[in-house]
Design a protein around this motif. Structure first.
Motif, PDB file in Angstrom:
ATOM      1  N   ASN A 168     -14.030  -0.955   3.839  1.00  0.00           N
ATOM      2  CA  ASN A 168     -13.088  -1.815   3.122  1.00  0.00           C
ATOM      3  C   ASN A 168     -11.934  -0.947   2.640  1.00  0.00           C
ATOM      4  O   ASN A 168     -12.087  -0.151   1.710  1.00  0.00           O
ATOM      5  CB  ASN A 168     -13.778  -2.474   1.926  1.00  0.00           C
ATOM      6  CG  ASN A 168     -14.979  -3.301   2.339  1.00  0.00           C
ATOM      7  OD1 ASN A 168     -14.865  -4.436   2.768  1.00  0.00           O
ATOM      8  ND2 ASN A 168     -16.169  -2.711   2.223  1.00  0.00           N
ATOM      9  N   LYS A 169     -10.782  -1.083   3.273  1.00  0.00           N
ATOM     10  CA  LYS A 169      -9.621  -0.278   2.911  1.00  0.00           C
ATOM     11  C   LYS A 169      -8.715  -1.078   1.980  1.00  0.00           C
ATOM     12  O   LYS A 169      -8.295  -2.189   2.312  1.00  0.00           O
ATOM     13  CB  LYS A 169      -8.864   0.168   4.154  1.00  0.00           C
ATOM     14  CG  LYS A 169      -9.651   1.147   5.010  1.00  0.00           C
ATOM     15  CD  LYS A 169      -8.808   1.713   6.144  1.00  0.00           C
ATOM     16  CE  LYS A 169      -9.603   2.741   6.943  1.00  0.00           C
ATOM     17  NZ  LYS A 169      -8.806   3.318   8.057  1.00  0.00           N
ATOM     18  N   ILE A 170      -8.444  -0.501   0.821  1.00  0.00           N
ATOM     19  CA  ILE A 170      -7.639  -1.158  -0.206  1.00  0.00           C
ATOM     20  C   ILE A 170      -6.229  -0.570  -0.155  1.00  0.00           C
ATOM     21  O   ILE A 170      -6.047   0.643  -0.332  1.00  0.00           O
ATOM     22  CB  ILE A 170      -8.251  -0.935  -1.598  1.00  0.00           C
ATOM     23  CG1 ILE A 170      -9.738  -1.324  -1.600  1.00  0.00           C
ATOM     24  CG2 ILE A 170      -7.490  -1.711  -2.665  1.00  0.00           C
ATOM     25  CD1 ILE A 170     -10.491  -0.886  -2.841  1.00  0.00           C
ATOM     26  N   ASP A 171      -5.227  -1.437   0.102  1.00  0.00           N
ATOM     27  CA  ASP A 171      -3.858  -0.923   0.144  1.00  0.00           C
ATOM     28  C   ASP A 171      -3.253  -0.888  -1.255  1.00  0.00           C
ATOM     29  O   ASP A 171      -3.908  -1.241  -2.245  1.00  0.00           O
ATOM     30  CB  ASP A 171      -2.995  -1.737   1.109  1.00  0.00           C
ATOM     31  CG  ASP A 171      -2.782  -3.181   0.673  1.00  0.00           C
ATOM     32  OD1 ASP A 171      -2.983  -3.505  -0.520  1.00  0.00           O
ATOM     33  OD2 ASP A 171      -2.395  -4.004   1.532  1.00  0.00           O
ATOM     34  N   ASP A 172      -1.996  -0.469  -1.351  1.00  0.00           N
ATOM     35  CA  ASP A 172      -1.346  -0.295  -2.652  1.00  0.00           C
ATOM     36  C   ASP A 172      -1.181  -1.605  -3.407  1.00  0.00           C
ATOM     37  O   ASP A 172      -1.018  -1.600  -4.641  1.00  0.00           O
ATOM     38  CB  ASP A 172       0.020   0.379  -2.471  1.00  0.00           C
ATOM     39  CG  ASP A 172      -0.113   1.828  -2.004  1.00  0.00           C
ATOM     40  OD1 ASP A 172      -1.205   2.397  -2.192  1.00  0.00           O
ATOM     41  OD2 ASP A 172       0.866   2.361  -1.453  1.00  0.00           O
ATOM     42  N   ASP A 173      -1.215  -2.721  -2.686  1.00  0.00           N
ATOM     43  CA  ASP A 173      -1.091  -4.027  -3.335  1.00  0.00           C
ATOM     44  C   ASP A 173      -2.445  -4.639  -3.681  1.00  0.00           C
ATOM     45  O   ASP A 173      -2.514  -5.776  -4.148  1.00  0.00           O
ATOM     46  CB  ASP A 173      -0.312  -4.989  -2.426  1.00  0.00           C
ATOM     47  CG  ASP A 173       1.112  -4.522  -2.168  1.00  0.00           C
ATOM     48  OD1 ASP A 173       1.713  -3.969  -3.111  1.00  0.00           O
ATOM     49  OD2 ASP A 173       1.593  -4.689  -1.031  1.00  0.00           O
TER      50      ASP A 173
END
Length: 242
Positions: A168-173
């Motif tokens: 699960n990759k969490i971006d800056d938003d």
């Protein structure tokens, strides 16, 4: 279990641990490749013991005799689950461990790609047969051509791709992008007791969809933020399937 599963450029789990879905071993065992082997098994990089539980369960369902395991694992965090299996547990480096006076009958495992050849060579020195889960492209190597010319395994290809980990990759938003399957085709490479210059290739049977979805739900989950693993959910280490 040691395996390359998260893709290039992604952060790695501690000691490259990615649990092997049990169904991948069950399909290999369905070929009865190891049915004539002796009872002494060894697993390098045994992780939390999923392959040990899977093989023991498969044999129990078929009312076959039990096997005797030695499990090597370098990471102390897996000790509790490993000691709950049937194995004699060694929490130390497989490569520096004492080679037993009596050979094991089978070495079985899922090594990280980066050390797979070294694992094969060490296993070959202490076991009569070796079975390793590997990306199929392990065979495509000019450097390993002499190895295969002298000691070619039989290849058993998994037609369905295993999920070793859910990323699960969490971006800056704060948006989460989930990926579940490895990009590689995997196979079991089986080196029989007697070395051979040629090997056979076989496509293994299909695994039912409900088992695949169950294994995916049971897989470890990792959350990645700014290129770092910030959370790990180990999932269910007891899901076997059929």
């Amino acid at each position: 279990i040691l395996v390359s599963a998260t893709g290039r450029g992604s952060p790695r789990m501690r000691f490259d641990w990615y649990r092997t879905p049990a169904w991948s071993l069950l399909r290999f065992l369905d070929e009865h490749v190891l049915s004539g082997a002796g009872p002494r098994y060894v697993e390098p990089g045994a992780g939390d013991g999923i392959l040990i539980r899977a093989l023991d369960t498969w044999r129990e369902r078929r009312r076959l005799s039990t096997v005797h395991w030695d499990a090597w694992e370098i990471d102390e965090q897996h000790r509790r689950l490993l000691e709950a299996t049937s194995a004699r547990v060694h929490i130390r480096d497989f490569f520096t461990s004492h080679v037993p006076a009596t050979l094991f009958d089978v070495a079985l495992g899922n090594p990280s790609y980066e050390i797979a050849e070294s694992v094969y060579r060490h296993c070959r020195s202490i076991a009569r047969q070796v079975a390793l889960l590997l990306p199929l492209d392990f065979l495509g190597s000019a450097e390993r051509q002499p190895l295969f010319a002298a000691d070619m395994p039989n290849i058993y290809v998994l037609p369905q791709r295993p999920t070793f980990v859910v990323s699960n990759k969490i971006d800056d938003d704060g948006k989460v992008t989930m990926t579940t399957s490895d990009a590689q085709v995997y196979c079991w490479a089986h080196w029989p007791e007697h070395r051979q210059p040629f090997g056979k290739v076989r496509i293994l049977g299909l695994t039912p969809g409900d088992v695949l979805s169950g294994a995916r739900a049971a897989a470890p989950q990792i959350w990645i933020e700014r290129g770092e693993i910030v959370r790990v959910d180990p999932g269910d280490p007891f899901f076997i399937g059929r």
